[in-house]
Write an enzyme that holds these catalytic residues in place. Structure first.
Site, PDB file in Angstrom:
ATOM      1  CD  GLU A   1      61.823  -4.842   6.126  1.00  0.00           C
ATOM      2  OE1 GLU A   1      61.649  -5.486   5.256  1.00  0.00           O
ATOM      3  OE2 GLU A   1      62.055  -4.210   6.268  1.00  0.00           O
TER       4      GLU A   1
ATOM      5  CD  GLU B   1      66.106  -1.014   4.600  1.00  0.00           C
ATOM      6  OE1 GLU B   1      67.579  -1.298   4.978  1.00  0.00           O
ATOM      7  OE2 GLU B   1      65.106  -1.142   5.577  1.00  0.00           O
TER       8      GLU B   1
END
Length: 475
Positions: free
Chosen positions: A290, A139
Protein backbone atom coordinates in the site's frame (compact mmCIF):
# COMPACT_ATOMS: atom_id res chain seq x y z
CA UNK A 1 -11.26 -7.16 4.88
CA UNK A 2 -8.29 -5.97 6.87
CA UNK A 3 -8.28 -2.98 9.11
CA UNK A 4 -6.35 -0.76 6.69
CA UNK A 5 -5.69 1.71 9.51
CA UNK A 6 -2.81 3.76 8.18
CA UNK A 7 -2.37 6.26 11.01
CA UNK A 8 1.01 6.30 12.70
CA UNK A 9 2.81 5.04 9.64
CA UNK A 10 5.55 7.59 10.02
CA UNK A 11 6.21 7.52 13.74
CA UNK A 12 9.46 8.49 15.41
CA UNK A 13 10.88 10.65 12.64
CA UNK A 14 10.95 14.34 13.57
CA UNK A 15 14.29 14.98 15.32
CA UNK A 16 16.28 12.30 13.45
CA UNK A 17 14.95 13.62 10.14
CA UNK A 18 15.95 17.16 11.08
CA UNK A 19 19.51 15.94 11.53
CA UNK A 20 19.30 14.22 8.16
CA UNK A 21 18.06 17.33 6.39
CA UNK A 22 20.80 19.45 7.94
CA UNK A 23 23.62 17.20 6.71
CA UNK A 24 25.62 18.72 3.89
CA UNK A 25 26.84 16.12 1.36
CA UNK A 26 26.59 12.97 -0.78
CA UNK A 27 27.11 1.12 0.41
CA UNK A 28 25.85 -1.36 -1.09
CA UNK A 29 22.26 -2.46 -0.71
CA UNK A 30 20.88 -5.43 1.10
CA UNK A 31 18.84 -7.57 -1.25
CA UNK A 32 16.90 -7.23 -4.44
CA UNK A 33 13.69 -5.36 -3.68
CA UNK A 34 11.72 -6.41 -6.69
CA UNK A 35 11.81 -10.09 -5.83
CA UNK A 36 12.45 -11.19 -9.40
CA UNK A 37 11.00 -9.92 -12.68
CA UNK A 38 10.39 -6.36 -13.75
CA UNK A 39 8.99 -3.93 -11.17
CA UNK A 40 5.31 -3.11 -11.53
CA UNK A 41 2.62 -0.85 -10.11
CA UNK A 42 -0.71 -2.29 -9.05
CA UNK A 43 -3.78 -0.96 -7.27
CA UNK A 44 -5.74 -2.02 -4.22
CA UNK A 45 -9.50 -2.53 -4.39
CA UNK A 46 -11.60 -2.07 -1.29
CA UNK A 47 -15.34 -2.63 -1.29
CA UNK A 48 -16.72 -0.07 1.18
CA UNK A 49 -18.05 1.80 -1.85
CA UNK A 50 -21.53 3.01 -2.71
CA UNK A 51 -22.59 1.56 -6.08
CA UNK A 52 -19.35 -0.29 -6.79
CA UNK A 53 -19.05 -1.45 -10.39
CA UNK A 54 -20.53 -4.88 -11.06
CA UNK A 55 -17.95 -7.66 -11.57
CA UNK A 56 -18.44 -7.60 -15.35
CA UNK A 57 -18.14 -3.81 -15.48
CA UNK A 58 -15.10 -3.99 -13.19
CA UNK A 59 -13.41 -6.43 -15.57
CA UNK A 60 -14.05 -4.10 -18.50
CA UNK A 61 -12.82 -1.13 -16.47
CA UNK A 62 -9.56 -2.88 -15.52
CA UNK A 63 -8.92 -3.79 -19.13
CA UNK A 64 -9.58 -0.23 -20.28
CA UNK A 65 -7.16 1.12 -17.66
CA UNK A 66 -4.51 -1.53 -18.43
CA UNK A 67 -4.47 -2.63 -14.79
CA UNK A 68 -2.93 -6.09 -14.46
CA UNK A 69 -1.95 -6.16 -10.77
CA UNK A 70 -4.49 -5.86 -7.96
CA UNK A 71 -4.52 -6.33 -4.22
CA UNK A 72 -7.77 -7.55 -2.65
CA UNK A 73 -8.50 -7.56 1.07
CA UNK A 74 -10.34 -10.86 1.01
CA UNK A 75 -10.91 -13.78 -1.39
CA UNK A 76 -14.26 -12.69 -2.85
CA UNK A 77 -14.93 -15.15 -5.71
CA UNK A 78 -16.94 -12.54 -7.63
CA UNK A 79 -13.99 -10.13 -7.69
CA UNK A 80 -11.55 -12.92 -8.48
CA UNK A 81 -13.73 -13.98 -11.41
CA UNK A 82 -13.74 -10.37 -12.63
CA UNK A 83 -9.95 -10.25 -12.39
CA UNK A 84 -9.68 -13.54 -14.29
CA UNK A 85 -11.87 -12.09 -17.04
CA UNK A 86 -9.68 -8.97 -17.16
CA UNK A 87 -6.46 -10.97 -17.31
CA UNK A 88 -5.25 -9.46 -14.03
CA UNK A 89 -3.39 -11.11 -11.16
CA UNK A 90 -4.17 -10.52 -7.50
CA UNK A 91 -2.76 -10.57 -4.03
CA UNK A 92 -5.57 -12.22 -2.08
CA UNK A 93 -6.11 -11.09 1.50
CA UNK A 94 -7.00 -13.00 4.63
CA UNK A 95 -9.06 -10.69 6.88
CA UNK A 96 -7.79 -10.14 10.41
CA UNK A 97 -10.91 -11.71 11.89
CA UNK A 98 -10.05 -15.06 10.23
CA UNK A 99 -6.53 -15.32 11.66
CA UNK A 100 -7.47 -17.17 14.83
CA UNK A 101 -9.11 -20.03 12.97
CA UNK A 102 -6.34 -20.36 10.38
CA UNK A 103 -3.52 -20.02 12.89
CA UNK A 104 -4.99 -22.52 15.32
CA UNK A 105 -5.73 -25.32 12.87
CA UNK A 106 -3.63 -26.46 9.87
CA UNK A 107 -6.68 -28.41 8.69
CA UNK A 108 -8.69 -25.19 8.60
CA UNK A 109 -5.91 -23.53 6.59
CA UNK A 110 -5.89 -26.42 4.14
CA UNK A 111 -9.66 -26.19 3.72
CA UNK A 112 -9.41 -22.40 3.23
CA UNK A 113 -6.86 -22.85 0.45
CA UNK A 114 -8.98 -25.51 -1.23
CA UNK A 115 -12.15 -23.43 -1.06
CA UNK A 116 -10.84 -19.91 -1.68
CA UNK A 117 -7.64 -20.21 -3.70
CA UNK A 118 -7.52 -23.39 -5.75
CA UNK A 119 -10.39 -22.39 -8.09
CA UNK A 120 -8.31 -19.35 -9.12
CA UNK A 121 -4.75 -20.70 -8.86
CA UNK A 122 -4.34 -22.29 -12.29
CA UNK A 123 -4.07 -25.83 -10.95
CA UNK A 124 -5.23 -27.14 -14.34
CA UNK A 125 -6.12 -25.86 -17.78
CA UNK A 126 -9.74 -25.22 -16.82
CA UNK A 127 -9.03 -22.89 -13.89
CA UNK A 128 -7.78 -19.30 -14.21
CA UNK A 129 -4.36 -18.35 -12.85
CA UNK A 130 -5.22 -15.23 -10.86
CA UNK A 131 -3.43 -15.57 -7.51
CA UNK A 132 -0.02 -13.89 -7.35
CA UNK A 133 0.40 -13.94 -3.53
CA UNK A 134 -1.49 -14.28 -0.27
CA UNK A 135 -1.51 -11.45 2.27
CA UNK A 136 -2.35 -12.86 5.69
CA UNK A 137 -3.97 -10.18 7.83
CA UNK A 138 -3.27 -6.47 7.46
CA UNK A 139 -1.13 -4.35 9.80
CA UNK A 140 -1.75 -6.88 12.56
CA UNK A 141 0.90 -5.51 15.02
CA UNK A 142 -1.06 -2.26 15.31
CA UNK A 143 -4.57 -3.16 14.12
CA UNK A 144 -5.05 -6.39 16.08
CA UNK A 145 -2.02 -7.09 18.31
CA UNK A 146 -3.92 -9.82 20.17
CA UNK A 147 -3.71 -11.90 16.98
CA UNK A 148 0.10 -11.77 16.74
CA UNK A 149 0.59 -15.19 18.41
CA UNK A 150 -1.42 -16.88 15.64
CA UNK A 151 -0.23 -14.78 12.69
CA UNK A 152 2.99 -16.65 11.91
CA UNK A 153 1.34 -20.08 12.44
CA UNK A 154 -1.39 -18.99 9.99
CA UNK A 155 1.24 -17.95 7.43
CA UNK A 156 3.09 -21.25 7.82
CA UNK A 157 -0.08 -23.32 7.61
CA UNK A 158 -1.28 -21.55 4.46
CA UNK A 159 2.16 -21.86 2.85
CA UNK A 160 2.24 -25.58 3.69
CA UNK A 161 -1.24 -26.07 2.24
CA UNK A 162 -0.22 -24.35 -1.00
CA UNK A 163 2.96 -26.44 -1.17
CA UNK A 164 0.91 -29.62 -0.72
CA UNK A 165 -1.18 -28.52 -3.70
CA UNK A 166 1.99 -28.00 -5.77
CA UNK A 167 1.52 -24.23 -5.52
CA UNK A 168 4.61 -23.30 -3.52
CA UNK A 169 5.30 -20.64 -6.18
CA UNK A 170 2.50 -18.56 -4.60
CA UNK A 171 4.21 -16.62 -1.77
CA UNK A 172 2.51 -16.08 1.58
CA UNK A 173 3.34 -13.04 3.71
CA UNK A 174 1.68 -10.35 5.84
CA UNK A 175 1.51 -6.58 5.22
CA UNK A 176 3.18 -4.71 8.08
CA UNK A 177 2.76 -1.04 8.95
CA UNK A 178 5.86 1.11 8.51
CA UNK A 179 5.52 2.07 12.17
CA UNK A 180 7.21 -1.22 13.17
CA UNK A 181 10.44 0.53 12.08
CA UNK A 182 11.78 2.93 14.69
CA UNK A 183 14.15 5.88 14.10
CA UNK A 184 13.74 5.53 10.33
CA UNK A 185 15.43 8.83 9.49
CA UNK A 186 18.29 8.81 8.73
CA UNK A 187 17.83 5.32 7.29
CA UNK A 188 21.22 4.08 8.51
CA UNK A 189 20.10 4.12 12.15
CA UNK A 190 16.72 2.37 11.71
CA UNK A 191 15.72 -0.70 13.70
CA UNK A 192 12.59 -2.73 14.34
CA UNK A 193 10.46 -2.19 17.42
CA UNK A 194 12.28 -4.25 20.05
CA UNK A 195 9.06 -5.64 21.49
CA UNK A 196 8.43 -7.29 18.10
CA UNK A 197 11.92 -7.86 16.69
CA UNK A 198 12.91 -11.18 18.26
CA UNK A 199 9.51 -12.58 19.08
CA UNK A 200 7.81 -11.96 15.73
CA UNK A 201 9.74 -10.12 13.01
CA UNK A 202 12.92 -12.24 13.08
CA UNK A 203 11.00 -15.55 12.81
CA UNK A 204 8.79 -14.00 10.12
CA UNK A 205 11.82 -12.89 8.09
CA UNK A 206 13.36 -16.34 8.45
CA UNK A 207 10.22 -17.95 7.07
CA UNK A 208 9.98 -15.43 4.22
CA UNK A 209 13.61 -16.03 3.27
CA UNK A 210 13.14 -19.81 3.29
CA UNK A 211 10.03 -19.62 1.10
CA UNK A 212 11.20 -16.85 -1.26
CA UNK A 213 8.31 -14.65 -0.12
CA UNK A 214 8.50 -10.86 0.09
CA UNK A 215 8.36 -8.65 3.15
CA UNK A 216 5.09 -6.78 2.59
CA UNK A 217 4.92 -3.19 3.80
CA UNK A 218 2.27 -0.46 3.80
CA UNK A 219 4.36 2.65 3.24
CA UNK A 220 2.99 6.20 3.25
CA UNK A 221 5.19 9.30 2.76
CA UNK A 222 1.95 11.26 3.26
CA UNK A 223 1.87 10.33 6.95
CA UNK A 224 5.58 11.00 7.34
CA UNK A 225 4.94 14.50 5.97
CA UNK A 226 1.91 15.03 8.21
CA UNK A 227 3.82 14.03 11.34
CA UNK A 228 7.02 15.94 10.56
CA UNK A 229 5.68 19.36 11.65
CA UNK A 230 7.11 21.02 8.57
CA UNK A 231 10.53 19.36 8.65
CA UNK A 232 9.92 17.32 5.50
CA UNK A 233 9.55 19.50 2.39
CA UNK A 234 6.32 18.74 0.54
CA UNK A 235 8.20 18.33 -2.73
CA UNK A 236 10.40 15.67 -1.15
CA UNK A 237 7.32 13.63 -0.25
CA UNK A 238 5.91 14.05 -3.78
CA UNK A 239 9.02 12.86 -5.71
CA UNK A 240 9.63 16.40 -6.92
CA UNK A 241 13.27 17.50 -7.32
CA UNK A 242 14.80 19.72 -4.68
CA UNK A 243 17.92 21.92 -4.80
CA UNK A 244 20.94 19.91 -3.60
CA UNK A 245 21.11 22.02 -0.45
CA UNK A 246 17.64 20.83 0.56
CA UNK A 247 18.05 17.14 -0.27
CA UNK A 248 18.00 14.64 2.57
CA UNK A 249 21.48 13.29 3.28
CA UNK A 250 22.21 10.45 5.65
CA UNK A 251 25.08 11.74 7.84
CA UNK A 252 26.37 8.20 8.45
CA UNK A 253 26.48 6.99 4.85
CA UNK A 254 26.52 10.36 3.02
CA UNK A 255 23.84 8.97 0.70
CA UNK A 256 21.49 11.53 -0.85
CA UNK A 257 17.73 10.95 -0.77
CA UNK A 258 15.67 12.75 -3.38
CA UNK A 259 12.35 11.44 -2.03
CA UNK A 260 10.84 10.11 1.19
CA UNK A 261 9.67 6.85 -0.41
CA UNK A 262 13.23 5.66 -1.05
CA UNK A 263 14.38 6.78 2.39
CA UNK A 264 11.64 4.68 4.00
CA UNK A 265 12.60 1.63 1.93
CA UNK A 266 16.25 1.94 2.95
CA UNK A 267 15.23 2.29 6.60
CA UNK A 268 13.52 -1.08 6.28
CA UNK A 269 16.62 -2.58 4.66
CA UNK A 270 18.78 -1.44 7.57
CA UNK A 271 16.29 -2.75 10.12
CA UNK A 272 16.27 -6.15 8.36
CA UNK A 273 20.06 -6.23 8.19
CA UNK A 274 20.34 -5.44 11.89
CA UNK A 275 18.42 -8.64 12.70
CA UNK A 276 21.01 -10.78 10.86
CA UNK A 277 18.32 -13.00 9.40
CA UNK A 278 19.45 -15.52 6.80
CA UNK A 279 17.65 -18.29 4.97
CA UNK A 280 17.84 -20.55 1.99
CA UNK A 281 16.13 -17.92 -0.13
CA UNK A 282 19.24 -15.72 0.03
CA UNK A 283 17.42 -12.58 1.14
CA UNK A 284 13.99 -11.04 1.61
CA UNK A 285 12.64 -8.81 -1.16
CA UNK A 286 10.42 -5.85 -0.26
CA UNK A 287 6.94 -5.43 -1.75
CA UNK A 288 5.04 -2.21 -1.04
CA UNK A 289 1.47 -3.45 -0.61
CA UNK A 290 0.00 0.00 0.00
CA UNK A 291 1.08 3.53 -0.78
CA UNK A 292 -0.85 6.54 -1.97
CA UNK A 293 -2.13 10.02 -1.22
CA UNK A 294 -5.62 11.30 -0.30
CA UNK A 295 -7.26 13.80 -2.65
CA UNK A 296 -9.43 15.48 -0.03
CA UNK A 297 -9.44 15.97 3.72
CA UNK A 298 -10.26 18.33 6.53
CA UNK A 299 -8.83 21.69 5.50
CA UNK A 300 -7.30 22.38 8.89
CA UNK A 301 -6.29 18.93 10.08
CA UNK A 302 -5.32 17.48 6.67
CA UNK A 303 -4.09 20.41 4.56
CA UNK A 304 -1.95 18.27 2.24
CA UNK A 305 -4.89 16.09 1.17
CA UNK A 306 -5.57 17.75 -2.20
CA UNK A 307 -6.18 16.55 -5.73
CA UNK A 308 -3.05 18.27 -7.00
CA UNK A 309 -0.87 16.54 -4.40
CA UNK A 310 -2.55 13.18 -4.97
CA UNK A 311 -2.00 13.52 -8.71
CA UNK A 312 1.65 14.50 -8.19
CA UNK A 313 2.41 11.65 -5.79
CA UNK A 314 0.72 8.83 -7.66
CA UNK A 315 1.83 10.02 -11.13
CA UNK A 316 5.42 10.42 -9.94
CA UNK A 317 5.31 7.07 -8.12
CA UNK A 318 4.29 5.33 -11.34
CA UNK A 319 7.08 7.05 -13.26
CA UNK A 320 9.58 6.27 -10.47
CA UNK A 321 8.80 2.55 -10.42
CA UNK A 322 8.01 1.83 -14.09
CA UNK A 323 10.25 4.24 -16.00
CA UNK A 324 13.11 5.49 -13.84
CA UNK A 325 13.59 2.24 -11.84
CA UNK A 326 16.43 3.74 -9.79
CA UNK A 327 16.23 1.36 -6.85
CA UNK A 328 17.30 3.26 -3.74
CA UNK A 329 20.56 4.89 -2.64
CA UNK A 330 21.45 1.78 -0.62
CA UNK A 331 20.28 -0.64 -3.33
CA UNK A 332 20.59 1.15 -6.67
CA UNK A 333 19.49 -0.19 -10.02
CA UNK A 334 16.39 -1.61 -11.68
CA UNK A 335 16.97 -5.07 -10.22
CA UNK A 336 16.45 -3.64 -6.73
CA UNK A 337 13.40 -1.51 -7.55
CA UNK A 338 10.45 -2.41 -5.31
CA UNK A 339 7.06 -2.88 -6.90
CA UNK A 340 4.15 -1.02 -5.32
CA UNK A 341 0.37 -1.06 -5.03
CA UNK A 342 -1.44 2.28 -5.06
CA UNK A 343 -4.03 2.66 -2.34
CA UNK A 344 -6.60 2.69 -3.83
CA UNK A 345 -8.55 2.28 -7.08
CA UNK A 346 -11.92 3.58 -5.83
CA UNK A 347 -12.88 6.09 -3.17
CA UNK A 348 -14.37 4.08 -0.30
CA UNK A 349 -17.02 6.60 0.66
CA UNK A 350 -18.45 4.32 3.36
CA UNK A 351 -15.25 4.19 5.41
CA UNK A 352 -15.46 5.87 8.84
CA UNK A 353 -12.78 8.07 10.35
CA UNK A 354 -11.15 11.35 9.25
CA UNK A 355 -12.42 13.01 6.09
CA UNK A 356 -9.43 11.71 4.12
CA UNK A 357 -10.31 8.06 4.84
CA UNK A 358 -13.01 8.17 2.17
CA UNK A 359 -10.83 9.97 -0.37
CA UNK A 360 -7.80 7.87 -1.29
CA UNK A 361 -9.19 6.55 -4.57
CA UNK A 362 -8.12 7.32 -8.12
CA UNK A 363 -11.75 6.90 -9.22
CA UNK A 364 -15.23 7.13 -7.80
CA UNK A 365 -17.17 3.90 -7.44
CA UNK A 366 -18.88 4.42 -10.81
CA UNK A 367 -15.54 4.57 -12.63
CA UNK A 368 -15.26 8.32 -13.19
CA UNK A 369 -11.87 9.77 -12.20
CA UNK A 370 -11.46 11.71 -8.96
CA UNK A 371 -8.57 13.52 -10.63
CA UNK A 372 -6.50 13.02 -13.75
CA UNK A 373 -3.13 11.31 -13.55
CA UNK A 374 -0.20 12.42 -15.69
CA UNK A 375 1.35 9.07 -16.59
CA UNK A 376 2.17 9.16 -20.31
CA UNK A 377 4.83 6.63 -21.21
CA UNK A 378 4.01 4.30 -18.29
CA UNK A 379 3.24 1.33 -20.51
CA UNK A 380 -0.48 2.08 -20.75
CA UNK A 381 -1.15 1.73 -17.01
CA UNK A 382 -4.27 3.71 -16.07
CA UNK A 383 -4.89 4.41 -19.78
CA UNK A 384 -1.74 6.50 -20.15
CA UNK A 385 -2.18 10.26 -19.79
CA UNK A 386 -5.92 10.82 -19.46
CA UNK A 387 -5.71 14.62 -19.50
CA UNK A 388 -6.07 14.69 -23.29
CA UNK A 389 -9.26 12.64 -23.34
CA UNK A 390 -11.35 13.86 -20.47
CA UNK A 391 -14.93 15.07 -20.62
CA UNK A 392 -17.37 16.89 -18.34
CA UNK A 393 -20.85 15.54 -17.58
CA UNK A 394 -23.67 16.18 -15.15
CA UNK A 395 -22.82 14.65 -11.77
CA UNK A 396 -24.88 11.61 -10.83
CA UNK A 397 -25.85 12.98 -7.42
CA UNK A 398 -26.50 16.58 -8.47
CA UNK A 399 -29.98 18.04 -7.97
CA UNK A 400 -31.83 18.44 -11.26
CA UNK A 401 -32.62 22.10 -10.58
CA UNK A 402 -28.92 22.76 -9.97
CA UNK A 403 -28.08 20.94 -13.20
CA UNK A 404 -30.62 23.03 -15.13
CA UNK A 405 -29.27 26.27 -13.66
CA UNK A 406 -25.70 25.28 -14.49
CA UNK A 407 -26.67 24.39 -18.06
CA UNK A 408 -28.42 27.75 -18.48
CA UNK A 409 -25.23 29.46 -17.37
CA UNK A 410 -22.98 27.37 -19.64
CA UNK A 411 -25.13 28.05 -22.71
CA UNK A 412 -25.59 31.72 -21.75
CA UNK A 413 -22.93 33.70 -19.89
CA UNK A 414 -20.47 30.81 -20.30
CA UNK A 415 -20.78 31.12 -24.10
CA UNK A 416 -20.68 27.36 -24.72
CA UNK A 417 -21.90 26.36 -28.18
CA UNK A 418 -25.17 24.59 -27.36
CA UNK A 419 -26.58 24.64 -30.90
CA UNK A 420 -26.51 20.85 -31.22
CA UNK A 421 -28.97 20.33 -28.34
CA UNK A 422 -31.63 22.63 -29.77
CA UNK A 423 -34.84 21.09 -31.15
CA UNK A 424 -34.26 19.38 -34.48
CA UNK A 425 -30.47 19.32 -34.11
CA UNK A 426 -28.23 16.27 -33.95
CA UNK A 427 -27.88 16.05 -30.16
CA UNK A 428 -31.40 17.07 -29.16
CA UNK A 429 -32.29 13.48 -28.31
CA UNK A 430 -32.53 12.19 -25.68
CA UNK A 431 -34.51 15.23 -24.66
CA UNK A 432 -33.84 15.37 -20.92
CA UNK A 433 -32.07 17.80 -18.63
CA UNK A 434 -29.07 15.62 -17.75
CA UNK A 435 -28.28 14.63 -21.33
CA UNK A 436 -28.48 18.22 -22.54
CA UNK A 437 -26.52 19.45 -19.52
CA UNK A 438 -23.76 16.92 -20.10
CA UNK A 439 -23.39 18.20 -23.66
CA UNK A 440 -23.40 21.83 -22.52
CA UNK A 441 -21.01 21.20 -19.64
CA UNK A 442 -18.53 19.44 -21.90
CA UNK A 443 -18.80 22.11 -24.59
CA UNK A 444 -17.79 24.68 -21.97
CA UNK A 445 -15.11 22.42 -20.45
CA UNK A 446 -13.46 21.78 -23.82
CA UNK A 447 -13.67 25.47 -24.76
CA UNK A 448 -11.71 26.26 -21.60
CA UNK A 449 -8.98 23.81 -22.52
CA UNK A 450 -10.10 21.33 -19.82
CA UNK A 451 -8.72 23.73 -17.24
CA UNK A 452 -8.93 22.83 -13.56
CA UNK A 453 -12.25 24.02 -12.12
CA UNK A 454 -13.98 24.40 -15.49
CA UNK A 455 -16.13 21.31 -14.83
CA UNK A 456 -17.24 22.31 -11.34
CA UNK A 457 -20.55 24.11 -12.03
CA UNK A 458 -21.17 24.53 -8.30
CA UNK A 459 -20.94 20.78 -7.83
CA UNK A 460 -23.28 19.89 -10.71
CA UNK A 461 -20.49 18.66 -13.02
CA UNK A 462 -17.90 15.89 -12.87
CA UNK A 463 -14.97 14.82 -15.04
CA UNK A 464 -14.96 11.48 -16.84
CA UNK A 465 -12.57 9.76 -19.25
CA UNK A 466 -15.43 8.16 -21.21
CA UNK A 467 -17.04 10.24 -23.95
CA UNK A 468 -20.65 10.54 -22.72
CA UNK A 469 -22.20 11.27 -26.10
CA UNK A 470 -22.61 9.73 -29.56
CA UNK A 471 -22.72 13.28 -30.90
CA UNK A 472 -19.84 14.81 -32.91
CA UNK A 473 -16.91 16.04 -30.78
CA UNK A 474 -17.52 19.27 -28.98
CA UNK A 475 -15.40 22.34 -29.72
Amino acid sequence: MGSRSRGGSGSGLLIPLLLLLLSLHCSPGLVSAAGGGDPYVGVTIGTEVTNLLSPSDLAEFLRAQHITRVRLYDADPRLLSALASAGARAIVGVPNDELLALGSSPATATAWVARRLLPFAGVNSSTPNVISAVAVGDEVPTALPSALPVLLPAIRSLAAALAAANLSSIPVSTPLPFSVVLDPFPPSQAFFNQSLAKSFIAPLLGHLANTSAPLMLNLYPYYSLMQSNGVIPLDNALFRPLPPSLEMVDPNTLLHYTNVFDAMLDAVRVAVRNLNVSGSGGGVPILVTETGWPSYGDRRAEPYATKDNADAYNSNLIKHVLEDKPGTPMAPGAAAQSSAYIYELFNEDLRPGPVSEANWGLFYGNGTPVYLLHVSGAGGLLANDTTDRSFCVAADDADEKAVQAAMDWACGPGRADCTAIQAGQGCYLPNDVRSHASYAFDAYYQSQGRAAGSCYFQGAGMVTTADPSECPPRP
